[in-house]
Write an enzyme that holds these catalytic residues in place. Sequence first.
Site, PDB file in Angstrom:
ATOM      1  N   GLY A  74       0.840  -1.184   0.000  1.00 19.32           N
ATOM      2  CA  GLY A  74       0.000   0.000   0.000  1.00 19.32           C
ATOM      3  C   GLY A  74       0.874   1.232   0.000  1.00 19.32           C
ATOM      4  CD  GLN A 127       3.335   5.789   2.645  1.00 16.29           C
ATOM      5  OE1 GLN A 127       2.356   5.270   2.107  1.00 16.29           O
ATOM      6  NE2 GLN A 127       4.235   5.083   3.313  1.00 16.29           N
ATOM      7  CB  CYS A 160       5.097   2.660   7.970  1.00 16.94           C
ATOM      8  SG  CYS A 160       4.703   4.100   6.960  1.00 16.94           S
ATOM      9  CG  LEU A 161       6.627   1.035   2.074  1.00 14.48           C
ATOM     10  CD1 LEU A 161       5.849   1.247   0.786  1.00 14.48           C
ATOM     11  CD2 LEU A 161       7.814   0.117   1.826  1.00 14.48           C
ATOM     12  CG  HIS A 166      -0.720   1.868   7.444  1.00  9.36           C
ATOM     13  ND1 HIS A 166       0.143   1.453   8.435  1.00  9.36           N
ATOM     14  CD2 HIS A 166       0.007   2.655   6.606  1.00  9.36           C
ATOM     15  CE1 HIS A 166       1.351   1.993   8.204  1.00  9.36           C
ATOM     16  NE2 HIS A 166       1.295   2.701   7.106  1.00  9.36           N
ATOM     17  CD  GLU A 167      -1.269   2.809   2.654  1.00 11.11           C
ATOM     18  OE1 GLU A 167      -0.812   3.964   2.572  1.00 11.11           O
ATOM     19  OE2 GLU A 167      -0.544   1.826   2.888  1.00 11.11           O
ATOM     20  CG  HIS A 176       0.321   7.167   5.367  1.00 13.03           C
ATOM     21  ND1 HIS A 176       1.417   7.677   6.019  1.00 13.03           N
ATOM     22  CD2 HIS A 176       0.575   5.844   5.201  1.00 13.03           C
ATOM     23  CE1 HIS A 176       2.292   6.702   6.242  1.00 13.03           C
ATOM     24  NE2 HIS A 176       1.808   5.570   5.764  1.00 13.03           N
TER      25      HIS A 176
HETATM   26 ZN    ZN Z   1       2.717   3.744   5.956  1.00  9.92          ZN
END
Ligand code: ZN
Length: 168
Positions: free
Chosen positions: A46, A51, A98-99, A140-141, A144
């Site tokens: 995702g 991000q 998380c990225l 989660h997204e 963000h």
């Molecule tokens: Zn994330």
Amino acid sequence: MALREIVTVPAEVLRRKARPVTRFDDELQRLIDDMIETMRAAPGVGLAAPQVAVSQRLIVVEYAEDEEDEAAEPKLYVVVNPKITRHSKETEMGVEGCLSIPGLVGEVERYLSVTVKGQNRHGQPLKIKARGWLARIFQHEVDHLNGILFTDRAERVWTPEEPVADRV
Ligand code: ZN
């Protein structure tokens, strides 16, 4: 398509409330394609526009609908202006990475199932019902887009010995 750089904490854009998408133009189509490519290359399951340093309400998710069926093909979701309109009462704990927060994971409580409403890449309305891990990814997204990171919600965070597979 092009890979975009994934921004990491403490980038300010990750803490901003993202703006709604209003124009479904070529620039948006390019951004969506770039986000899909960037998510796959990371690799992740995702990615939210903040991000890649774009403060707009847009997410991409690629995950199998049925996590218990190992043969299930991952499905790609592009959701513009996503909103969680319904959720289960029931919640569950799970470990997230998380990225944008390299090297940390955390145990986060999320709703077991959610309904996500938004628009597709052409502006048409869309509705997704998700359970389990897929529901977790959407939560989660969407966080963000509101400047919320999993570390804000985690009961505890730690550095795993092995990198996490399903980062978002
Ligand atoms: Zn994330």
